[in-house]
Write a protein that holds these residues in place. Sequence first.
Motif, PDB file in Angstrom:
ATOM      1  N   GLY A  52      -5.278   4.441  -6.976  1.00 10.38           N
ATOM      2  CA  GLY A  52      -6.281   3.782  -6.148  1.00 10.38           C
ATOM      3  C   GLY A  52      -5.696   3.010  -4.980  1.00 10.38           C
ATOM      4  O   GLY A  52      -6.434   2.397  -4.216  1.00 10.38           O
ATOM      5  N   LEU A  53      -4.370   3.031  -4.853  1.00 11.87           N
ATOM      6  CA  LEU A  53      -3.722   2.291  -3.769  1.00 11.87           C
ATOM      7  C   LEU A  53      -3.652   3.124  -2.504  1.00 11.87           C
ATOM      8  O   LEU A  53      -3.404   4.321  -2.553  1.00 11.87           O
ATOM      9  CB  LEU A  53      -2.297   1.889  -4.161  1.00 11.87           C
ATOM     10  N   GLY A  54      -3.840   2.455  -1.368  1.00  5.79           N
ATOM     11  CA  GLY A  54      -3.683   3.118  -0.086  1.00  5.79           C
ATOM     12  C   GLY A  54      -2.230   3.119   0.350  1.00  5.79           C
ATOM     13  O   GLY A  54      -1.698   4.122   0.797  1.00  5.79           O
ATOM     14  N   ASP A  55      -1.570   1.959   0.206  1.00  5.57           N
ATOM     15  CA  ASP A  55      -0.188   1.849   0.655  1.00  5.57           C
ATOM     16  C   ASP A  55       0.547   0.820  -0.186  1.00  5.57           C
ATOM     17  O   ASP A  55      -0.060  -0.093  -0.749  1.00  5.57           O
ATOM     18  CB  ASP A  55      -0.129   1.440   2.127  1.00  5.57           C
ATOM     19  N   ILE A  56       1.855   0.979  -0.260  1.00  8.81           N
ATOM     20  CA  ILE A  56       2.735   0.012  -0.914  1.00  8.81           C
ATOM     21  C   ILE A  56       3.864  -0.297   0.055  1.00  8.81           C
ATOM     22  O   ILE A  56       4.501   0.618   0.578  1.00  8.81           O
ATOM     23  CB  ILE A  56       3.348   0.576  -2.217  1.00  8.81           C
ATOM     24  N   ASP A  57       4.099  -1.592   0.306  1.00 13.30           N
ATOM     25  CA  ASP A  57       5.250  -1.972   1.123  1.00 13.30           C
ATOM     26  C   ASP A  57       6.303  -2.594   0.205  1.00 13.30           C
ATOM     27  O   ASP A  57       6.168  -2.572  -1.024  1.00 13.30           O
ATOM     28  CB  ASP A  57       4.849  -2.879   2.294  1.00 13.30           C
ATOM     29  N   LEU A  58       7.359  -3.139   0.781  1.00 11.11           N
ATOM     30  CA  LEU A  58       8.458  -3.676  -0.011  1.00 11.11           C
ATOM     31  C   LEU A  58       7.990  -4.778  -0.967  1.00 11.11           C
ATOM     32  O   LEU A  58       8.440  -4.843  -2.113  1.00 11.11           O
ATOM     33  CB  LEU A  58       9.564  -4.202   0.901  1.00 11.11           C
ATOM     34  N   SER A  59       7.075  -5.620  -0.528  1.00 10.64           N
ATOM     35  CA  SER A  59       6.578  -6.676  -1.415  1.00 10.64           C
ATOM     36  C   SER A  59       5.832  -6.077  -2.605  1.00 10.64           C
ATOM     37  O   SER A  59       5.883  -6.619  -3.709  1.00 10.64           O
ATOM     38  CB  SER A  59       5.696  -7.673  -0.655  1.00 10.64           C
TER      39      SER A  59
END
Length: 105
Positions: A52-59
């Motif tokens: 369900g996630l659109g994007d993941i960054d380093l955090s």
Amino acid sequence: MADSFPPPDSDSAAGPLLLEGDLDIFAIQDQWEWLAPWTASEEQPLPLDLSGLGDIDLSGFQLLAAAAQTLHTKGHRLVLTGLKEEWRSRLTLLGLADLLEGASS
């Protein structure tokens, strides 16, 4: 975010927890506040669905690592599902490949 998922002490909780939205610097605090009670529960392993996630960054990857570490200290595991191939590659590059153990797409 999936606020409708039953709380950790609920008997109706079944299947993986679904993270929704983005797992980035702008949403990380809210996502951690939602996830933290689950890392404190006695559920083992803790299945977390990232579809369900659109994007993941380093955090976001740091949040996943922190959740996995918290569970590990209790002898539990974080099991990821719904991973995009690019996220698998990033986890490996970041030295977090152990989070992929038991993970599925």
